[in-house]
Write a protein that holds these residues in place. Structure first.
Motif, PDB file in Angstrom:
ATOM      1  N   GLU A  84     130.105  -1.025 101.170  1.00 21.03           N
ATOM      2  CA  GLU A  84     130.482  -0.218 100.761  1.00 21.03           C
ATOM      3  C   GLU A  84     131.153  -0.470  98.659  1.00 21.03           C
ATOM      4  O   GLU A  84     131.468   0.860  98.809  1.00 21.03           O
ATOM      5  N   ALA A  85     130.242  -1.424  98.789  1.00 19.12           N
ATOM      6  CA  ALA A  85     130.755  -2.022  97.224  1.00 19.12           C
ATOM      7  C   ALA A  85     129.882  -0.679  96.926  1.00 19.12           C
ATOM      8  O   ALA A  85     130.402  -0.444  95.881  1.00 19.12           O
ATOM      9  N   VAL A  86     128.605  -0.587  97.082  1.00 17.19           N
ATOM     10  CA  VAL A  86     127.246   0.330  96.212  1.00 17.19           C
ATOM     11  C   VAL A  86     128.634   1.871  96.728  1.00 17.19           C
ATOM     12  O   VAL A  86     128.572   2.729  95.262  1.00 17.19           O
ATOM     13  N   GLU A  87     128.558   1.983  97.519  1.00 20.25           N
ATOM     14  CA  GLU A  87     129.548   3.762  98.047  1.00 20.25           C
ATOM     15  C   GLU A  87     130.326   3.470  96.803  1.00 20.25           C
ATOM     16  O   GLU A  87     131.014   4.559  96.063  1.00 20.25           O
ATOM     17  N   ASN A  88     131.124   2.968  97.147  1.00 16.57           N
ATOM     18  CA  ASN A  88     133.308   2.846  95.861  1.00 16.57           C
ATOM     19  C   ASN A  88     132.488   2.787  94.697  1.00 16.57           C
ATOM     20  O   ASN A  88     133.265   4.025  93.833  1.00 16.57           O
ATOM     21  N   PRO A  94     127.193  -3.553 105.889  1.00 16.22           N
ATOM     22  CA  PRO A  94     128.404  -2.792 105.632  1.00 16.22           C
ATOM     23  C   PRO A  94     129.017  -2.872 104.920  1.00 16.22           C
ATOM     24  O   PRO A  94     129.438  -2.277 103.771  1.00 16.22           O
ATOM     25  N   LEU A  95     129.719  -4.398 104.603  1.00 16.14           N
ATOM     26  CA  LEU A  95     130.359  -4.270 103.153  1.00 16.14           C
ATOM     27  C   LEU A  95     129.808  -4.051 101.780  1.00 16.14           C
ATOM     28  O   LEU A  95     130.369  -3.246 101.002  1.00 16.14           O
ATOM     29  N   GLY A 132     121.030  -9.156  99.067  1.00 13.35           N
ATOM     30  CA  GLY A 132     120.431  -8.072  99.532  1.00 13.35           C
ATOM     31  C   GLY A 132     121.042  -6.830  98.813  1.00 13.35           C
ATOM     32  O   GLY A 132     121.234  -6.059  97.844  1.00 13.35           O
ATOM     33  N   GLY A 133     122.654  -6.929  98.983  1.00 12.16           N
ATOM     34  CA  GLY A 133     123.366  -6.188  98.798  1.00 12.16           C
ATOM     35  C   GLY A 133     123.154  -6.670  96.939  1.00 12.16           C
ATOM     36  O   GLY A 133     123.624  -5.482  96.444  1.00 12.16           O
ATOM     37  N   GLN A 134     123.417  -7.942  96.626  1.00 13.18           N
ATOM     38  CA  GLN A 134     123.638  -8.141  95.098  1.00 13.18           C
ATOM     39  C   GLN A 134     122.232  -7.311  94.475  1.00 13.18           C
ATOM     40  O   GLN A 134     122.409  -6.959  93.201  1.00 13.18           O
ATOM     41  N   THR A 138     121.424   2.516 100.519  1.00  9.55           N
ATOM     42  CA  THR A 138     122.405   0.983 100.986  1.00  9.55           C
ATOM     43  C   THR A 138     121.066   1.062 103.137  1.00  9.55           C
ATOM     44  O   THR A 138     122.322   0.464 103.067  1.00  9.55           O
ATOM     45  N   SER A 139     120.228   1.422 103.042  1.00  8.65           N
ATOM     46  CA  SER A 139     119.838   1.654 104.393  1.00  8.65           C
ATOM     47  C   SER A 139     119.507   0.049 104.393  1.00  8.65           C
ATOM     48  O   SER A 139     119.459  -0.774 105.602  1.00  8.65           O
TER      49      SER A 139
END
Ligand SMILES: Nc1ncnc2c1ncn2[C@@H]1O[C@H](COP(=O)(O)OP(=O)(O)OP(=O)(O)O)[C@@H](O)[C@H]1O
Ligand SMILES: [Mg+2]
Length: 278
Positions: free
Chosen positions: A211-215, A207-208, A177-179, A202-203
């Motif tokens: 963090e990647a998206v926030e950075n 968490p990892l 999902g993050g990717q 990011t909802s």
């Protein structure tokens, strides 16, 4: 008087010369300017008389309880509500001093300049590479071999290149999902927007990945202007320069993020940022 002194430029001439070097020179410092904006669905007023400038090159967080109008406000900025039956607006949204609803504004170029990332990753049903370049192709920005360069550049920019470089022609749906969200961000960035609207980006992520998206978001300013809806108050504090607090369709308070969280002026803002209001 020697040659050099006689040819010395006046301050105005220096400004004019530099204006050719600075792409933002002569442009308003507020890339988006919302003036007396009210939004309605049928008889229901969802946003009441909001006036707020968005300074170029900053990140603004939109916070507030569920149903307070954050998504409606955000989606209006690139006219995503226009086709919703019963939607009406009063007031103005200016993009670089021009109304987003002006007759000379075409929707395709508006959406290119004001991109959007949604809560749930929504890759298109096509290969990973084709996802990144979909908008670039549609807008005729690049073609042929140039598309490979665009795809690699944008995938590197979002930190996905190493993970996907050997499977560019595969489906995106096997990515995490993050990717997938990073892929959608690469797709949004590929068309070179000026403003990016993000609705709880990011909802749906762990968490990892969050963090990647926030950075990554912090690396996008000041080249871009970001407006991010989030329920995650920690995220608002970490990523944004300014925060706007919405409550029941009103913009109750806005200001620099540390000030709004540490010394809110309004009692409702205080209750919300202190976790006393859902
Ligand atoms: N398409 C629509 N038609 C009618 N009413 C709508 C529509 N979209 C939103 N609303 C209403 O507008 C109000 C604000 O909704 P909105 O989605 O903007 O809130 P929100 O602050 O984003 O909430 P959340 O935090 O839950 O996402 C709600 O009362 C909602 O029911
Ligand atoms: Mg919402």
């Amino acid at each position: 008087m020697d040659e050099v002194t006689r040819q010395k430029a006046t301050p105005n001439e220096v400004d004019r010369a530099l204006a050719h070097l600075d792409p933002d020179a002569g442009r308003p410092s507020n890339v988006v300017d919302v003036r007396s904006l009210s939004l309605q669905f049928g008889a229901k007023t969802v946003i009441s008389d909001v006036t707020i400038p968005f300074e170029r090159g900053t990140i603004t967080a939109l916070i507030g309880p569920t149903g307070s109008g954050k998504s409606t406000f955000l989606r209006t900025l690139n006219r995503m509500n226009d086709r919703v039956v019963g939607f009406r607006h009063e007031g103005e949204v200016l993009l670089d001093n021009e109304s987003i609803w002006s007759s000379s504004q075409d929707l395709l170029s508006l959406r290119r300049r004001v991109g959007m990332l949604f809560q749930r990753p929504n890759p298109f049903p096509m290969s990973i590479k084709d996802n990144v370049v979909a908008g670039v192709k549609a807008h005729g920005i690049a073609k042929g071999r140039e598309l490979d360069v665009v795809a690699e550049t944008r995938l590197r920019e979002v930190g996905l290149w190493n993970a996907v470089k050997d499977r560019l022609n595969d489906s995106p749906y096997r990515l995490s999902g993050g990717q997938q969200q990073l892929l959608c961000l690469a797709r949004a960035l590929a068309v070179g927007p000026e403003v990016l609207l993000l609705d709880e980006p990011t909802s749906a992520l762990d968490p990892l990945s969050t963090e990647a998206v926030e950075n990554l978001l912090r690396t996008l300013v000041p080249a871009l202007t970001l407006i991010v809806v989030t329920h995650n108050l920690g995220q608002a504090r970490r990523v944004s320069d300014r925060t706007m607090f919405f409550y029941e369709g009103r913009l109750v308070e806005h200001g620099p993020t540390p000030a709004l969280f540490e010394s809110p002026r309004d009692p409702d803002t205080a209750r919300y940022v202190n976790g006393l209001m859902g």
